[in-house]
Design an enzyme around this catalytic site. Sequence first.
Site, PDB file in Angstrom:
ATOM      1  N   LYS A   8      -0.979  -1.355 -16.228  1.00 33.88           N
ATOM      2  CA  LYS A   8      -1.183  -0.354 -17.269  1.00 33.88           C
ATOM      3  C   LYS A   8      -0.661  -0.856 -18.609  1.00 33.88           C
ATOM      4  O   LYS A   8       0.408  -1.466 -18.676  1.00 33.88           O
ATOM      5  CB  LYS A   8      -0.468   0.951 -16.904  1.00 33.88           C
ATOM      6  CG  LYS A   8      -1.178   1.765 -15.834  1.00 33.88           C
ATOM      7  CD  LYS A   8      -0.494   3.102 -15.661  1.00 33.88           C
ATOM      8  CE  LYS A   8      -1.259   3.992 -14.687  1.00 33.88           C
ATOM      9  NZ  LYS A   8      -0.613   5.308 -14.517  1.00 33.88           N
ATOM     10  N   HIS A  23      -2.350   6.795  -3.497  1.00 31.94           N
ATOM     11  CA  HIS A  23      -1.089   6.057  -3.595  1.00 31.94           C
ATOM     12  C   HIS A  23      -0.312   6.026  -2.280  1.00 31.94           C
ATOM     13  O   HIS A  23       0.863   5.651  -2.268  1.00 31.94           O
ATOM     14  CB  HIS A  23      -0.197   6.677  -4.669  1.00 31.94           C
ATOM     15  CG  HIS A  23      -0.634   6.365  -6.070  1.00 31.94           C
ATOM     16  ND1 HIS A  23      -0.933   5.093  -6.502  1.00 31.94           N
ATOM     17  CD2 HIS A  23      -0.834   7.175  -7.134  1.00 31.94           C
ATOM     18  CE1 HIS A  23      -1.283   5.135  -7.775  1.00 31.94           C
ATOM     19  NE2 HIS A  23      -1.237   6.380  -8.180  1.00 31.94           N
ATOM     20  N   ARG A  60       1.153   2.691  -1.477  1.00 35.32           N
ATOM     21  CA  ARG A  60       2.094   2.365  -2.558  1.00 35.32           C
ATOM     22  C   ARG A  60       3.400   3.121  -2.341  1.00 35.32           C
ATOM     23  O   ARG A  60       4.484   2.567  -2.500  1.00 35.32           O
ATOM     24  CB  ARG A  60       1.454   2.722  -3.899  1.00 35.32           C
ATOM     25  CG  ARG A  60       2.266   2.369  -5.143  1.00 35.32           C
ATOM     26  CD  ARG A  60       1.357   2.526  -6.353  1.00 35.32           C
ATOM     27  NE  ARG A  60       2.056   2.682  -7.604  1.00 35.32           N
ATOM     28  CZ  ARG A  60       2.460   1.669  -8.376  1.00 35.32           C
ATOM     29  NH1 ARG A  60       2.259   0.415  -7.985  1.00 35.32           N
ATOM     30  NH2 ARG A  60       3.062   1.882  -9.515  1.00 35.32           N
ATOM     31  N   ARG A  65      -1.220  -0.705  -7.450  1.00 34.65           N
ATOM     32  CA  ARG A  65      -2.107   0.441  -7.628  1.00 34.65           C
ATOM     33  C   ARG A  65      -3.467   0.062  -7.057  1.00 34.65           C
ATOM     34  O   ARG A  65      -3.868  -1.106  -7.086  1.00 34.65           O
ATOM     35  CB  ARG A  65      -2.247   0.789  -9.104  1.00 34.65           C
ATOM     36  CG  ARG A  65      -0.925   1.186  -9.780  1.00 34.65           C
ATOM     37  CD  ARG A  65      -1.123   1.437 -11.264  1.00 34.65           C
ATOM     38  NE  ARG A  65       0.130   1.850 -11.902  1.00 34.65           N
ATOM     39  CZ  ARG A  65       1.004   1.020 -12.472  1.00 34.65           C
ATOM     40  NH1 ARG A  65       0.729  -0.294 -12.493  1.00 34.65           N
ATOM     41  NH2 ARG A  65       2.113   1.456 -13.011  1.00 34.65           N
TER      42      ARG A  65
END
Length: 303
Positions: free
Chosen positions: A178, A249, A252, A154
Amino acid sequence: MSIAEDNARLLDEFTDALWLENGLSRNTINSYRTDLLKLGRWLVERRHADGGFSSVTQADLLAFLSSEIVQGAKASTASRALSCMRRFYQYLLRQDKIKLNPTLNIDSPKIPRYLPETLSEAEVEMLLAAPDIQLPLGLRDRAMLELLYATGLRVSELVDLQISQVRQDMGIVHILGKGNKERLVPFGEEALHWLMQYLQQARPDILGDKHSSKLFITVHGAAMTRQAFWYLIKRHALQAGIDKPLSPHTLRHAFATHLLNHGADLRVVQLLLGHTDISTTQIYTHVASERLKQLHAKHHPRG
C-alpha cells in the site's frame, strides 16, 4: 457545465492526484471514488442547494453520515467514508476550490475492536492439504496457500506477484504494498518446496504456449484475481471440512496470530504485515491474549 459534470471533474482530479502524488493502489482509489459517488447521489436526492461537492457544509456531511448509520452502515464503514471525505476536502482546499473545510471538527465514530476471525494451526494444515496436488491447478492452489500462510501477504499482493519478485535462493518475496511502500518478507522451506514444485511442474502445463510474467496464473494464462482466489479458498475449506466464515484476510490473520502465539515480537509482525502504524497490528495481541488465557485455564492448577 452541469453540477453532475462538475462533481465528476472534481472527483477525477482528486483520484488522479491520489495516484500521482500518493501512489495509492487501484483498489483504494476505487473505494474513495465509491464513497464520494454515494455522497454525490445523496446530495442530489436531498435537493441540496446545487448538489455540488464544493458547496457542502459540515451540517450536510453530518446528516449524510447519520443517514448511513440509520440505514445500517457499520461504524467502521462510516469512519472510512469520513476519512475519505477529509482527504477529498483537504485536496479541494489546497486547490482553492473551497474556502472552508467542512470536515473540520467532525469526530470519527467509535469503532469496536473486534477480534479477527482466524483459523487454528490444525485448521490451517487441513486447508493447506485440501488441494489435489496430482493436478496442475491443485499444485498451483497448494503453492498459493502455502506462500500466503508463510508470508502473511494481502491477497491483492499475492495475486499481483511477478516471478521476478520472488528470490528463491534467499527465500524472500519483494513486495510493493500500500502507498508504494516496499518490504522484504521471508518464507520458509515448506513454502519454497511447494513453490518450486508449482514452477517446475504445474505452471508450464497451465501456461501452455502463452506467456505471462505473473507468478500465479489461470488456465487462460491470465493473472489470478482476488475474487477467483477467494472462491478457491472457500471451495478448499469446504473440502477440508472447515465450517468457519472466511474473509479475504483469514490466512493473513492466522499468520500474525500464530507468529505471536509462538513468541514473535509485535514490531516484527508489524514489519512483515506492512502496517505503517503499530496500532493496526496491536489488535492481534488480543487474539494472542485469548490463546494465553485458554492455555492458562487448561494447564495451571488454579486455572
